[in-house]
Design a protein around this motif. Structure first.
Motif, mmCIF file in Angstrom:
data_model
loop_
_atom_site.group_PDB
_atom_site.id
_atom_site.type_symbol
_atom_site.label_atom_id
_atom_site.label_comp_id
_atom_site.label_asym_id
_atom_site.label_seq_id
_atom_site.Cartn_x
_atom_site.Cartn_y
_atom_site.Cartn_z
ATOM 1 N N ILE A 1 0.850 -1.196 0.000
ATOM 2 C CA ILE A 1 0.000 0.000 0.000
ATOM 3 C C ILE A 1 0.886 1.245 0.000
ATOM 4 N N LEU A 2 1.913 1.231 0.810
ATOM 5 C CA LEU A 2 2.846 2.362 0.860
ATOM 6 C C LEU A 2 3.492 2.597 -0.511
ATOM 7 N N ASN A 3 3.919 1.527 -1.181
ATOM 8 C CA ASN A 3 4.536 1.662 -2.503
ATOM 9 C C ASN A 3 3.544 2.147 -3.554
ATOM 10 N N ILE A 4 2.302 1.683 -3.475
ATOM 11 C CA ILE A 4 1.254 2.170 -4.383
ATOM 12 C C ILE A 4 1.071 3.667 -4.185
ATOM 13 N N CYS A 5 0.984 4.087 -2.933
ATOM 14 C CA CYS A 5 0.758 5.499 -2.635
ATOM 15 C C CYS A 5 1.957 6.357 -3.020
ATOM 16 N N LYS A 6 3.161 5.826 -2.901
ATOM 17 C CA LYS A 6 4.353 6.555 -3.355
ATOM 18 C C LYS A 6 4.320 6.736 -4.873
ATOM 19 N N LEU A 7 3.925 5.692 -5.598
ATOM 20 C CA LEU A 7 3.822 5.788 -7.052
ATOM 21 C C LEU A 7 2.741 6.800 -7.442
ATOM 22 N N LYS A 8 1.594 6.749 -6.765
ATOM 23 C CA LYS A 8 0.520 7.706 -7.038
ATOM 24 C C LYS A 8 0.988 9.139 -6.794
ATOM 25 N N LYS A 9 1.785 9.334 -5.754
ATOM 26 C CA LYS A 9 2.291 10.674 -5.406
ATOM 27 C C LYS A 9 3.104 11.260 -6.559
ATOM 28 N N THR A 10 3.873 10.430 -7.260
ATOM 29 C CA THR A 10 4.691 10.926 -8.369
ATOM 30 C C THR A 10 3.834 11.384 -9.541
ATOM 31 N N PHE A 11 2.648 10.843 -9.653
ATOM 32 C CA PHE A 11 1.788 11.152 -10.796
ATOM 33 C C PHE A 11 0.784 12.246 -10.479
ATOM 34 N N PHE A 12 0.106 12.131 -9.319
ATOM 35 C CA PHE A 12 -0.983 13.045 -8.988
ATOM 36 C C PHE A 12 -0.553 14.241 -8.146
ATOM 37 N N GLY A 13 0.594 14.155 -7.481
ATOM 38 C CA GLY A 13 1.103 15.288 -6.741
ATOM 39 C C GLY A 13 0.561 15.460 -5.327
ATOM 40 N N TYR A 14 -0.354 14.614 -4.898
ATOM 41 C CA TYR A 14 -0.839 14.701 -3.520
ATOM 42 C C TYR A 14 0.218 14.121 -2.589
ATOM 43 N N SER A 15 0.198 14.545 -1.337
ATOM 44 C CA SER A 15 1.187 14.056 -0.375
ATOM 45 C C SER A 15 1.021 12.559 -0.145
ATOM 46 N N LEU A 16 2.060 11.940 0.353
ATOM 47 C CA LEU A 16 2.005 10.515 0.672
ATOM 48 C C LEU A 16 0.912 10.243 1.703
ATOM 49 N N ASP A 17 0.839 11.074 2.724
ATOM 50 C CA ASP A 17 -0.171 10.912 3.773
ATOM 51 C C ASP A 17 -1.581 11.009 3.184
ATOM 52 N N SER A 18 -1.789 11.962 2.290
ATOM 53 C CA SER A 18 -3.091 12.143 1.637
ATOM 54 C C SER A 18 -3.456 10.912 0.807
ATOM 55 N N ASN A 19 -2.488 10.365 0.073
ATOM 56 C CA ASN A 19 -2.732 9.169 -0.733
ATOM 57 C C ASN A 19 -3.091 7.962 0.139
ATOM 58 N N ILE A 20 -2.407 7.803 1.248
ATOM 59 C CA ILE A 20 -2.695 6.683 2.160
ATOM 60 C C ILE A 20 -4.095 6.820 2.739
ATOM 61 N N LYS A 21 -4.460 8.025 3.168
ATOM 62 C CA LYS A 21 -5.817 8.256 3.709
ATOM 63 C C LYS A 21 -6.874 7.961 2.650
#
Length: 170
Positions: A17-37
């Motif tokens: 989940i952490l790795n998915i959210c890190k990948l999403k962060k590179t594309f969408f620009g939201y913070s890691l914490d925001s992606n995890i939530k």
């Protein structure tokens, strides 16, 4: 070494989940914490995740969110095709095609259709995989506003007599 995994949310480990959210962060620009939530709030235990690894590093991802639509006044299951990402360093090398073929296989195996929203520049790409653009007048999204293009896959066996109502978050 390329590895492609598909699994349900209930099978995903916290580090994935952490790795998915890190990948999403590179594309969408939201913070890691925001992606995890967002992930914890919106992803359900029986949603499918397709993860593409290159040398044990997550470089591609898509989520097939199992949702409900109203078609011909009846509830039908479908996949909301969401968060299709390939790390920018690996674009143009057919890694996205591997993810797409896996998503198509899962959709066909489940014998339901997929619906996605995309920008104009991506319509041609999805058409290569037999997604069809659906006119805005032929569908509504009940719990989400969007001006993006709606596209469907694996839909030919359904005869539509009314406007389709999609639910993305519920």
């Amino acid at each position: 070494m390329i590895t492609l995994n598909s699994k349900l949310t209930k099978q995903i480990l916290n580090n994935e989940i952490l790795n998915i959210c890190k990948l999403k962060k590179t594309f969408f620009g939201y913070s890691l914490d925001s992606n995890i939530k967002w992930f914890k709030k919106n992803i359900k235990k029986n949603d499918f995740h397709i993860l593409l690894y290159f040398k044990k590093v997550l470089i591609g991802y898509v989520c097939l969110r199992r949702r409900t639509a109203i078609i011909n006044n009846k509830k039908k299951k479908y996949f909301y095709f969401d968060t299709f990402i390939v790390n920018s360093k690996y674009k143009g090398k057919n890694f996205g095609n591997l993810i797409m073929m896996s998503a198509i296989n899962i959709t066909q195996k489940e014998n339901i259709h997929s619906f996605l929203l995309c920008e104009n520049k991506l319509v041609k790409y999805y058409k290569k995989f037999n997604f069809n653009k659906i006119k805005k007048k032929n569908y509504d999204i009940n719990d989400h506003d969007s001006s993006l293009n709606g596209m469907i896959f694996n839909f030919s066996n359904l005869k539509i007599t009314t406007k389709i109502t999609y639910y993305i978050f519920s």
